[in-house]
Design a protein around this motif. Sequence first.
Motif, short mmCIF file in Angstrom:
data_model
loop_
_atom_site.label_atom_id
_atom_site.label_comp_id
_atom_site.label_asym_id
_atom_site.label_seq_id
_atom_site.Cartn_x
_atom_site.Cartn_y
_atom_site.Cartn_z
N LEU B 119 0.82 -1.20 0.00
CA LEU B 119 0.00 0.00 0.00
C LEU B 119 0.86 1.26 0.00
O LEU B 119 0.56 2.25 -0.67
N ARG B 120 1.96 1.19 0.75
CA ARG B 120 2.83 2.36 0.81
C ARG B 120 3.45 2.64 -0.56
O ARG B 120 3.54 3.78 -1.00
N GLU B 121 3.84 1.59 -1.23
CA GLU B 121 4.41 1.78 -2.57
C GLU B 121 3.41 2.42 -3.52
O GLU B 121 3.77 3.22 -4.39
N GLU B 122 2.16 2.04 -3.34
CA GLU B 122 1.12 2.64 -4.19
C GLU B 122 1.02 4.14 -3.92
O GLU B 122 0.93 4.95 -4.85
N HIS B 123 1.05 4.49 -2.65
CA HIS B 123 1.02 5.90 -2.29
C HIS B 123 2.24 6.64 -2.85
O HIS B 123 2.13 7.74 -3.38
N GLN B 124 3.37 6.01 -2.72
CA GLN B 124 4.59 6.63 -3.20
C GLN B 124 4.51 6.91 -4.69
O GLN B 124 4.95 7.96 -5.17
N ARG B 125 3.96 5.97 -5.41
CA ARG B 125 3.89 6.14 -6.86
C ARG B 125 3.10 7.38 -7.24
O ARG B 125 3.50 8.16 -8.11
N ARG B 126 1.99 7.57 -6.57
CA ARG B 126 1.18 8.74 -6.88
C ARG B 126 1.94 10.03 -6.58
O ARG B 126 1.92 10.97 -7.37
N LEU B 127 2.64 10.05 -5.47
CA LEU B 127 3.41 11.25 -5.13
C LEU B 127 4.51 11.49 -6.15
O LEU B 127 4.77 12.64 -6.54
N GLU B 128 5.14 10.42 -6.59
CA GLU B 128 6.22 10.59 -7.56
C GLU B 128 5.69 11.11 -8.89
O GLU B 128 6.30 11.98 -9.52
N ILE B 129 4.57 10.57 -9.32
CA ILE B 129 3.98 11.03 -10.58
C ILE B 129 3.62 12.50 -10.50
O ILE B 129 3.92 13.28 -11.40
N LEU B 130 2.99 12.87 -9.41
CA LEU B 130 2.61 14.28 -9.25
C LEU B 130 3.84 15.18 -9.27
O LEU B 130 3.85 16.22 -9.94
N ASN B 131 4.86 14.74 -8.56
CA ASN B 131 6.11 15.51 -8.54
C ASN B 131 6.69 15.64 -9.94
O ASN B 131 7.12 16.72 -10.36
N ASP B 132 6.70 14.55 -10.67
CA ASP B 132 7.23 14.57 -12.04
C ASP B 132 6.47 15.55 -12.92
O ASP B 132 7.07 16.31 -13.69
N ARG B 133 5.16 15.55 -12.79
CA ARG B 133 4.36 16.45 -13.62
C ARG B 133 4.74 17.91 -13.33
O ARG B 133 4.96 18.69 -14.25
N PHE B 134 4.81 18.23 -12.09
CA PHE B 134 5.16 19.61 -11.73
C PHE B 134 6.55 19.97 -12.25
O PHE B 134 6.75 21.04 -12.84
N ALA B 135 7.48 19.09 -12.03
CA ALA B 135 8.85 19.38 -12.46
C ALA B 135 8.93 19.56 -13.97
O ALA B 135 9.60 20.47 -14.48
N THR B 136 8.23 18.71 -14.67
CA THR B 136 8.24 18.80 -16.14
C THR B 136 7.68 20.14 -16.60
O THR B 136 8.26 20.82 -17.47
#
Lengths: 211, 211
Positions: B119-136
Amino acid sequence: MARVAGRTFTREEVAEAAWRVILRDGLHKASVRAIAKELDATTGVVTYHFKDKAELLLFALDRLGAAIIRNMDASLQGSTGLDRIRRILATTLPQGPREISGWRLWISFVGLAMSNKRLREEHQRRLEILNDRFATELKALQATGDVPADIDPGVEADTLVALSDGIGLGFVLRPKAYPPDKQWEIVEGYLRARLGAGPRVSGRPGSGRGR
Amino acid sequence: MARVAGRTFTREEVAEAAWRVILRDGLHKASVRAIAKELDATTGVVTYHFKDKAELLLFALDRLGAAIIRNMDASLQGSTGLDRIRRILATTLPQGPREISGWRLWISFVGLAMSNKRLREEHQRRLEILNDRFATELKALQATGDVPADIDPGVEADTLVALSDGIGLGFVLRPKAYPPDKQWEIVEGYLRARLGAGPRVSGRPGSGRGR
DNA sequence: GGCTTAAAATAACAGTTGTTGCTTTCTCTG
DNA sequence: CAGAGAAAGCAACAACTGTTATTTTAAGCC
């Protein structure tokens, strides 16, 4: 007042045992029996000190909140100006082991708080206090001219709360993504851009902590 | 393929029933039986589609994350410049009923995620994707000169994630303290001070949403 | 030393939980 | 129309839950 081959416990000790179980195994595994076992005792300890399991959890959360506020106020002594805001942030952000445990516990309770009015109120109180502290400091800084007069202390306080809560939540889920220095980078970036804060005078705040 | 007086269900429908139970009664009340009852069916429905309750919860969280990402990407179509960041924030912040439910569900899972790796990995993935979008988006804005070149897109993306997560968490606990217009005030204040963003061109973003 | 009482142990309860195995019902296919 | 397989119903299990009532222990006091 005593027991056959053990000792006697206070409500605080029971609550702290609950903390340990929650930190180790999660809130859903924190049964009355598990908490008693953590104390090397039986369920009688818990039922004697608390009428309910709900009361125990509420008390545990209350003590946690009280400890956080206490640490925050203690860290404020002897600091002035914008450093006071930095000090508050230092006790709010998940930097040392104590703050990290605090965040883990706090987040563990949030899920339950959504369907439990009393727990939610406890959460709300902590957020309100934090918000008040930030707003108070900002107003004082505006009075001395250390912070631009055209900013809204209320909005700015909400922003600081959201920022530190977001970092805390992010840290709990992705500790590696929010190491202490990056936490400061984020916060300082905000303080500089929004409040026109100069560089920190002393080293990283929070080194001389209370307790 | 069917049943005596009812219908047949897909994995998605079971997951959505789980969402409803969690939103209404809390995650700790979301038992296999309760979820089946929500579908007006029996536990057989759940056990047929999922080998575990853990698998069901993981799937439910996975679908939730996928829906959030999908909405985010859909809202980006047709917008340019800094408005793209505003659009991302519009789907991230708890504004409409859908986003609010998403946040409630998300926060409900966080506590469990702390003691559950998957479950934690699932949460992490969402945070990483969001971060990537912003950075891009930030890098693209730097290339066009819409955003100062001296800011660090990585730190700034982390800040935006923390800010929106903090608002989301704050909203879940204190909805009254974070009404939609204050959410924008906080976010716009940041964009203006930190990224040198001018006022919004059109009305509040997120009005023309996908789905 | 006996009495009182705080504090904890213990045992039992009824309810709920996830899981397993088996059965039933229906639809499709030949 | 017979048989196969998908989908769900159903029953039972052992484990665990919070709670209550009862009993045991030990300390403080006269």
